[in-house]
Design a protein around this motif. Structure first.
Motif, PDB file in Angstrom:
ATOM      1  N   PRO A 320     -11.608  -3.461  -0.067  1.00  0.00           N
ATOM      2  CA  PRO A 320     -10.878  -2.223  -0.320  1.00  0.00           C
ATOM      3  C   PRO A 320      -9.628  -2.470  -1.160  1.00  0.00           C
ATOM      4  CG  PRO A 320     -10.472  -2.979   1.916  1.00  0.00           C
ATOM      5  CD  PRO A 320     -11.518  -3.887   1.338  1.00  0.00           C
ATOM      6  N   GLY A 321      -9.221  -1.435  -1.893  1.00  0.00           N
ATOM      7  CA  GLY A 321      -8.042  -1.548  -2.732  1.00  0.00           C
ATOM      8  C   GLY A 321      -8.411  -1.751  -4.188  1.00  0.00           C
ATOM      9  N   ASP A 322      -7.389  -1.868  -4.997  1.00  0.00           N
ATOM     10  CA  ASP A 322      -7.555  -1.943  -6.454  1.00  0.00           C
ATOM     11  C   ASP A 322      -6.838  -3.178  -6.968  1.00  0.00           C
ATOM     12  OD1 ASP A 322      -7.573  -1.589  -9.214  1.00  0.00           O
ATOM     13  OD2 ASP A 322      -7.174   0.553  -9.110  1.00  0.00           O
ATOM     14  N   SER A 323      -7.549  -4.021  -7.689  1.00  0.00           N
ATOM     15  CA  SER A 323      -6.953  -5.248  -8.218  1.00  0.00           C
ATOM     16  C   SER A 323      -5.740  -4.970  -9.098  1.00  0.00           C
ATOM     17  CB  SER A 323      -7.998  -6.032  -9.023  1.00  0.00           C
ATOM     18  OG  SER A 323      -7.460  -7.233  -9.525  1.00  0.00           O
ATOM     19  N   ALA A 324      -5.709  -3.799  -9.741  1.00  0.00           N
ATOM     20  CA  ALA A 324      -4.586  -3.458 -10.615  1.00  0.00           C
ATOM     21  C   ALA A 324      -3.278  -3.305  -9.838  1.00  0.00           C
ATOM     22  CB  ALA A 324      -4.894  -2.163 -11.375  1.00  0.00           C
TER      23      ALA A 324
END
Length: 357
Positions: A320-324
């Motif tokens: 979950p989440g965004d690498s950015a």
């Protein structure tokens, strides 16, 4: 809307993790808190080595394949641009702000939740969960230090922020230091051999050479000269030129193999700082990938390195989440992303046959 009690506990665990600084090699306090949480939920059969914690499922059987659920408890240091206290978990509009919330605290707690849910029922595989240290620095006292004690692994799921899409390949990393030798002399006379001039065609080779095997997922091997140092004063011909090269490796090459190929093409002294951060790959016909496709998950190749590089077995990166958002000021994770992450992990793994038994 009510959510499962395990997920509620996971969210509270994440907030507790945020409140304790856990920079790489300084994860002891958060590891101790993690132990306390496990004991409070009745999981007193965990093991710890250094700042790494792992748990074998209670119904572990030597006759079944082994799936490792892994993510990391260390963080980078916060930048000076935070508008909030990075160690005070702050929830607003469904978002939890705090250092490590996205990278990779959400994966740590979501994978633990799935471990707890799946452990309650018999599965066609064994489960091991690990929360490990030193991922941000690819340190030797992280997951690599416990793999021998954990034993053989058939599949690793590495929790990193991928928006719950499947990173089925990950670029490896190799840093090379080069030294070109010349002969010193006076710059005013035709003396010496200029090491900088000797280095120019070598640097040009690194800029222009293309290795023949190109990945559909990761593209070509990418070599970038990222530093150069030579000379001591203006009137002395430099007798040495040092440079460094950042090499991002696709899944068609192992680092040692690639270094050998580079050495055959470059006429100077070369030294790799390490061969350990190899590229990773899971076959696209693997049962887990096929299951993910039926769930509508997308396959992609990841340019960033993770603990996959330290795992000498089949792995996939998903979380979950965004690498950015990773390593940024005011990092956050959405509560809904954690809930969806748990659900996706669960649907990926429940009753999954990794190979026929």
């Amino acid at each position: 809307m009510s959510i499962h009690p395990y997920i509620e506990q996971a969210i509270e665990l994440l907030k507790a993790m945020i409140s304790i600084p856990s920079f790489s090699r300084q994860e002891g306090d958060v590891a101790a808190m993690f132990e306390d949480f496990l004991k409070s939920t009745g999981i007193n059969y965990y093991q710890r080595k250094g700042n790494n914690i792992w748990i074998r499922s209670k119904n572990f059987s030597d006759q079944l394949p082994v799936v490792l659920l892994n993510s990391h408890i260390d963080t980078v240091r916060p930048s000076s641009n935070w508008s909030k206290d990075p160690f005070s978990p702050y929830e607003e509009d469904g978002k939890i702000f705090g250092l490590g919330s996205n990278d990779a605290g959400a994966s740590v707690v979501a994978l633990l939740t799935v471990f707890r849910l799946l452990e309650e029922m018999q599965q066609p595989f064994n489960l091991i969960y690990s929360a490990t240290a030193e991922e941000e620095i690819s340190g030797d006292e992280g997951v690599a230090s416990i793999l021998e004690e954990i034993g053989p692994i058939d599949l690793g799921i590495v929790g990193e922020p991928t928006q719950m899409q499947m990173a089925v390949a990950e670029k490896g990393l190799m840093v090379i230091d080069g030294i070109v030798k010349g002969v010193s002399g006076h710059a005013a006379r035709k003396e010496g051999v200029n090491a900088i001039y000797k280095a120019l065609p070598i640097i040009e080779w690194f800029k222009n050479y293309r290795f023949p095997l190109v990945s559909d997922l990761l593209g070509p091997v990418k070599m970038t000269v990222t530093g150069i140092e030579a000379g001591t004063q203006h009137n002395v011909i430099p007798d040495e030129c040092r440079f460094m090269v950042d090499v991002r490796v696709n899944e068609h090459y192992q680092n040692k193999e690639l270094f050998h190929l580079i050495s055959q093409n470059v006429n100077c002294e070369l030294k790799a700082r390490s061969f350990r951060l190899n590229s990773s790959f899971i076959p696209t016909d693997h049962p887990l990938v096929k299951r993910g496709e039926t769930l509508g998950l997308r396959k992609f190749g990841s340019p960033t390195t993770s603990d996959q590089a330290r795992m000498p077995f089949t792995t996939i990166k998903i979380g979950p989440g965004d690498s950015a958002r990773s390593h940024t000021a005011d990092e956050f994770i959405c509560v809904q992303e954690i809930i969806e992450g748990v659900n996706t992990y669960y649907n990926l793994l429940k009753d999954l046959y990794i190979y026929p038994v």
